[in-house]
Write a protein that holds these residues in place. Structure first.
Motif, PDB file in Angstrom:
ATOM      1  N   ASP A  90       1.303  -1.226   0.150  1.00 29.69           N
ATOM      2  CA  ASP A  90       0.397   0.137  -0.060  1.00 29.69           C
ATOM      3  C   ASP A  90       0.871   1.508  -0.196  1.00 29.69           C
ATOM      4  OD1 ASP A  90      -2.587  -1.637   0.213  1.00 29.69           O
ATOM      5  OD2 ASP A  90      -2.839  -1.107   2.046  1.00 29.69           O
ATOM      6  N   ASP A  92      -0.018   3.677   1.595  1.00 35.93           N
ATOM      7  CA  ASP A  92      -0.026   4.856   3.088  1.00 35.93           C
ATOM      8  C   ASP A  92       1.388   4.317   4.405  1.00 35.93           C
ATOM      9  OD1 ASP A  92      -1.253   2.665   3.404  1.00 35.93           O
ATOM     10  OD2 ASP A  92      -3.200   3.376   4.362  1.00 35.93           O
ATOM     11  N   GLN A  94       1.121   1.437   5.594  1.00 38.85           N
ATOM     12  CA  GLN A  94       0.725   0.651   6.594  1.00 38.85           C
ATOM     13  C   GLN A  94       1.526  -1.138   6.399  1.00 38.85           C
ATOM     14  OE1 GLN A  94      -3.789   1.096   6.678  1.00 38.85           O
ATOM     15  NE2 GLN A  94      -3.410   1.986   8.372  1.00 38.85           N
ATOM     16  N   ARG A 153      -2.318  -8.450   5.548  1.00 38.74           N
ATOM     17  CA  ARG A 153      -3.045  -7.882   5.071  1.00 38.74           C
ATOM     18  C   ARG A 153      -2.290  -8.409   3.113  1.00 38.74           C
ATOM     19  NH1 ARG A 153      -3.588  -3.157   6.969  1.00 38.74           N
ATOM     20  NH2 ARG A 153      -2.499  -2.263   4.651  1.00 38.74           N
ATOM     21  N   ARG A 197      -1.980   5.187   8.838  1.00 41.91           N
ATOM     22  CA  ARG A 197      -1.992   5.297   8.014  1.00 41.91           C
ATOM     23  C   ARG A 197      -0.118   6.807   7.770  1.00 41.91           C
ATOM     24  NH1 ARG A 197      -3.863   6.795   3.224  1.00 41.91           N
ATOM     25  NH2 ARG A 197      -4.855   5.484   2.553  1.00 41.91           N
TER      26      ARG A 197
HETATM   27 MG    MG Z   1      -4.394   2.146   4.523  1.00 43.51          MG
END
Ligand code: MG
Ligand code: UDP
Length: 304
Positions: A90, A92, A94, A153, A197
């Protein structure tokens, strides 16, 4: 060895520069490509990405004609990837890039085909969201043949054969967590603490997550359809017993007219069950309908 990094981005103009800076700390000494998939961002994500590309020729940008969803962005990125290793991450932060080195190391072992990550805690997430997430994993794991790890995830590194297997799955309604589990292969699970994030906001609304959960279940299980058969059988059995009861009552005690309330209760109960089951059938029918249309999962407006 080449690493393909696939990053889906929806309105990540704020997070992207942080992400790239952090990422580049861990990949500077390896052969890599960074595939940024712009999932129809309304902000300046593409502009920011282009700026990064000026400095780094290893960056590729795919820009969708509209928002097609993260699953579509993942698919586009995987199709575009050419590395022996592919990682989904991702934008962000994370999914901490510091784990990349360790993931590569684990995959040097012949035994493993992929490294998946999962969060040991859901710290920093609204409790109500965690509750429903837990419930979802418990439910779906009861219903499907393969197992999905709670807290897993999409942050995952895979070897080429696994990526190719995933690309062979041509379904329109894609539920990656299910697909990863379904294709099999040997997966190493790496845990890490949840991180907030870095900038911007989550793209998931509660309603969005609810739809995602239904999609996941319908994509990998036909158990809800069987529910119709079972419910129908049980209700019919009760109906039959009740019929015998009423007949006997009429024979032995006569039948003064009464029972309006019970009639209403039975009719509305049955009506409810019928609608529910029609709804379930509808969920599957709708997806079948979308599948047979063979629409593309996404449309690429421009590549940079
Ligand atoms: Mg995220
Ligand atoms: N994303 C996307 N398309 C969407 C929604 C999200 O490409 O329709 C991207 C988003 O830019 C981010 C990643 O998917 O890089 C995960 O999204 P988000 O952080 O909002 O999800 P969360 O981490 O809250 O589950």
């Amino acid at each position: 060895m080449k690493l393909s990094i696939v990053t889906p981005c929806l309105n990540e103009e704020e997070a992207l520069p942080f992400f790239y800076k952090e990422l580049s700390r861990y990949i500077s000494d390896i052969d890599y490509e960074l595939i940024i998939v712009d999932d129809g961002s309304k902000d300046d994500t593409v502009k920011v990405a282009l700026k990064l590309k000026e400095e780094d020729p290893n960056i590729k940008i795919l820009s969708f004609s509209r928002n097609f969803g993260k699953e579509a962005a993942i698919l586009a990125g995987l199709r575009e990837s050419s590395g022996d290793l592919v990682v989904l991450i991702d934008a962000d932060l994370q999914d901490p890039p510091r784990l990349l080195k360790e993931m590569i190391k684990i995959l040097e072992d012949e035994k493993y085909d992929s490294v998946a990550t999962y969060r040991v805690s859901r710290k920093g997430e609204p409790p109500i969201r965690s509750f429903f997430a837990r419930l979802f994993y418990r439910l779906i794991n009861k219903m499907i043949d393969v197992q999905i790890v709670d807290g897993a995830r999409d942050y995952r590194m895979m070897k080429r054969p696994m990526v190719d297997a995933i690309l062979k799955m041509s379904e329109y309604h894609r539920f990656s967590k299910g697909i990863f589990a379904w294709v099999g292969f040997e997966t190493y699970y790496l845990e890490f603490e949840n991180v907030k994030r870095v900038a911007g906001e989550t793209k998931w609304s509660f309603w969005g997550l609810f739809k995602y959960a239904i999609d996941g279940i319908v994509a990998f299980s036909t158990l809800p359809l069987r529910f119709a058969t079972i419910a129908g059988a049980i209700v019919s059995l009760f109906g039959f017993i009740y019929m015998v009861f009423i007949a006997l009552k009429a024979i032995f005690f006569g039948d003064p007219v009464q029972g309006y309330p019970s009639l209403i209760v039975i009719i509305s109960l049955l009506g409810g069950i019928q609608l529910l089951i029609l709804g379930i059938i509808g969920e599957y029918l709708a997806r079948t309908y979308m599948e047979v249309k063979h629409r593309p999962n996404y449309i690429i407006k421009k590549r940079y």
